[in-house]
Write a protein that holds these residues in place. Structure first.
Motif, mmCIF file in Angstrom:
data_model
loop_
_atom_site.group_PDB
_atom_site.id
_atom_site.type_symbol
_atom_site.label_atom_id
_atom_site.label_comp_id
_atom_site.label_asym_id
_atom_site.label_seq_id
_atom_site.Cartn_x
_atom_site.Cartn_y
_atom_site.Cartn_z
ATOM 1 N N ILE A 13 -9.826 -6.196 1.403
ATOM 2 C CA ILE A 13 -8.653 -5.313 1.330
ATOM 3 C C ILE A 13 -7.422 -6.213 1.426
ATOM 4 O O ILE A 13 -7.272 -6.970 2.383
ATOM 5 C CB ILE A 13 -8.665 -4.265 2.465
ATOM 6 N N HIS A 18 -6.750 0.933 7.268
ATOM 7 C CA HIS A 18 -6.428 1.938 8.297
ATOM 8 C C HIS A 18 -5.482 3.026 7.778
ATOM 9 O O HIS A 18 -5.840 4.205 7.835
ATOM 10 C CB HIS A 18 -5.889 1.297 9.592
ATOM 11 N N VAL A 21 -6.994 5.585 5.449
ATOM 12 C CA VAL A 21 -7.794 6.696 6.013
ATOM 13 C C VAL A 21 -6.929 7.964 6.113
ATOM 14 O O VAL A 21 -7.428 9.076 6.060
ATOM 15 C CB VAL A 21 -8.348 6.286 7.414
ATOM 16 N N THR A 142 -15.582 8.382 9.414
ATOM 17 C CA THR A 142 -14.623 8.980 8.470
ATOM 18 C C THR A 142 -14.092 7.923 7.504
ATOM 19 O O THR A 142 -12.905 7.597 7.520
ATOM 20 C CB THR A 142 -13.423 9.573 9.230
ATOM 21 N N PRO A 143 -14.958 7.384 6.642
ATOM 22 C CA PRO A 143 -14.473 6.319 5.748
ATOM 23 C C PRO A 143 -13.509 6.880 4.707
ATOM 24 O O PRO A 143 -13.624 8.033 4.304
ATOM 25 C CB PRO A 143 -15.748 5.821 5.079
ATOM 26 N N GLY A 145 -13.464 5.693 1.743
ATOM 27 C CA GLY A 145 -14.125 5.521 0.450
ATOM 28 C C GLY A 145 -13.710 4.222 -0.236
ATOM 29 O O GLY A 145 -14.255 3.860 -1.284
ATOM 30 N N ASP A 147 -14.110 1.027 0.698
ATOM 31 C CA ASP A 147 -15.128 -0.036 0.691
ATOM 32 C C ASP A 147 -16.140 0.195 -0.435
ATOM 33 O O ASP A 147 -16.464 -0.722 -1.197
ATOM 34 C CB ASP A 147 -15.881 -0.089 2.032
ATOM 35 N N VAL A 191 -11.578 2.297 13.660
ATOM 36 C CA VAL A 191 -11.040 3.528 13.034
ATOM 37 C C VAL A 191 -10.871 4.610 14.110
ATOM 38 O O VAL A 191 -9.852 5.309 14.156
ATOM 39 C CB VAL A 191 -11.964 4.001 11.878
ATOM 40 N N GLY A 272 -11.459 -3.534 8.897
ATOM 41 C CA GLY A 272 -11.274 -2.764 10.135
ATOM 42 C C GLY A 272 -10.568 -3.535 11.245
ATOM 43 O O GLY A 272 -9.897 -2.964 12.092
#
Ligand code: MEV
Length: 317
Positions: A13, A18, A21, A142-143, A145, A147, A191, A272
């Motif tokens: 990333i 963060h 999310v 609660t990803p 998406g 990744d 997270v 993360g």
């Protein structure tokens, strides 16, 4: 013997972890040289086996830490009425686990591709991402998406959760030096800690998320215009915001500070946080390699160098 393969890669990333999310944009790169490979072969006896660096044995006996993959396999087989199929899966990966390089998403994407290739089922890109997120939800709660989307993409991507997922052009000289801090980062805990912070201090935390969003927008422009010094400053500012979110650590801060004295134009954690990897924007590969060697002396176990001039490639499933 019938066999098939599936493949995926690490992700980095660049900016927006963060905050992504919470519906803010993020930019991520595929690291196509750092791969996860899954091979699936038929076996003569009525078993479903898995071989990986964490576990070798029957899929139904996989440890709880691998629940996401077990769930994913049974969901796919069940949907296709193939629960009785006899096979052995072998997972090989160059990605360090729990280092913010998307190891769990990369495994899920490679495994889905291998299973669909093996059985000859059709797989759309949307289905691939939806399925990969099944195990990501099991692993990380609660990803966003991001990744899974990057592990499945051959291009750098711009993502806004549930709204935008597009390849973005990058025309930048210089390269990224990616460094493992040597400490496991637990994405789910990081997270969850941001979520708690948002609940306890909503005003301050929302200000940080908004700032990260502004910085991500600035980075998009800088990447398109080859403004390498500007992008470096954006990385440094993003690191400050991530630090104030509580997802950096003393060791990350120390190594990031050191990288800036070794020629980095800007450095920040990636993924993360709370350990994991950090990235340094380097003017050229020679400076990147020299800085990598110095950082190893300070306790960085592994580094990767990734050029930033990335041409758009055709997407494959
Ligand atoms: C983890 O690689 C990135 C986070 O933004 C979580 C997510 O997007 O799901 C921290």
């Amino acid at each position: 013997m019938h066999s098939a393969r599936g493949r995926s890669h690490a992700k980095i990333i660049l900016i927006g972890e963060h905050s992504v999310v919470y519906g803010k944009p993020a930019i991520a790169l595929p690291l196509s040289e750092v791969t996860t490979r899954v091979r699936i072969s038929s076996v003569p006896s009525p078993i479903q086996m898995i071989r990986s660096r964490y576990f070798e044995g029957a899929i139904r006996q996989m440890p709880h830490t691998m629940y996401g993959l077990q769930h994913l396999i049974s969901l796919i087989l069940n949907e296709h009425h193939a629960l009785d199929a006899q096979f052995e899966l072998t997972i090989k990966s160059d990605l360090p686990a729990e280092r913010g390089m998307g190891s769990s998403a990369a495994t899920a994407v490679a495994l889905i591709r291998a299973l669909y290739n093996y059985f000859g089922w059709k797989l759309s890109h949307t289905e691939l991402l939806q399925l990969a997120n099944v195990s990501e939800i099991d692993m990380h709660g609660t990803p966003s998406g991001l990744d899974a989307a990057t592990a499945a993409s051959t291009n750098p991507i711009w993502m806004v959760k549930d709204r935008e997922l597009t390849p973005i052009p990058i025309k930048m000289d210089g390269c990224l030096l990616i460094c493992d801090s040597g400490i496991k980062g637990r994405t789910s805990e990081a997270v969850a800690s941001v979520r708690t912070r948002l609940k306890n201090a909503p005003h301050e935390t929302n200000q940080v998320l908004d700032k990260l969003s502004e910085l991500t927008l600035a980075a998009k422009e800088q990447l398109a215009k080859n403004e390498i010094c500007g992008l470096g400053k954006t990385f440094d500012k993003a690191q400050e915001q991530l630090r104030s979110l509580g997802v950096s650590t003393q060791k990350l801060d120390h190594l990031i500070h050191a990288s800036r004295t070794l020629g980095s134009l800007g450095s920040k954690l990636t993924g993360g946080g709370r350990g994991g990897c950090f990235i340094c924007l380097m003017p050229d590969q020679i400076t990147a390699k020299k800085a990598g060697a110095q950082l190893k002396k300070l306790g960085v176990p592994q580094t990767w160098v990734q050029p930033l001039a990335l041409r758009a490639k055709e997407e494959v499933n």
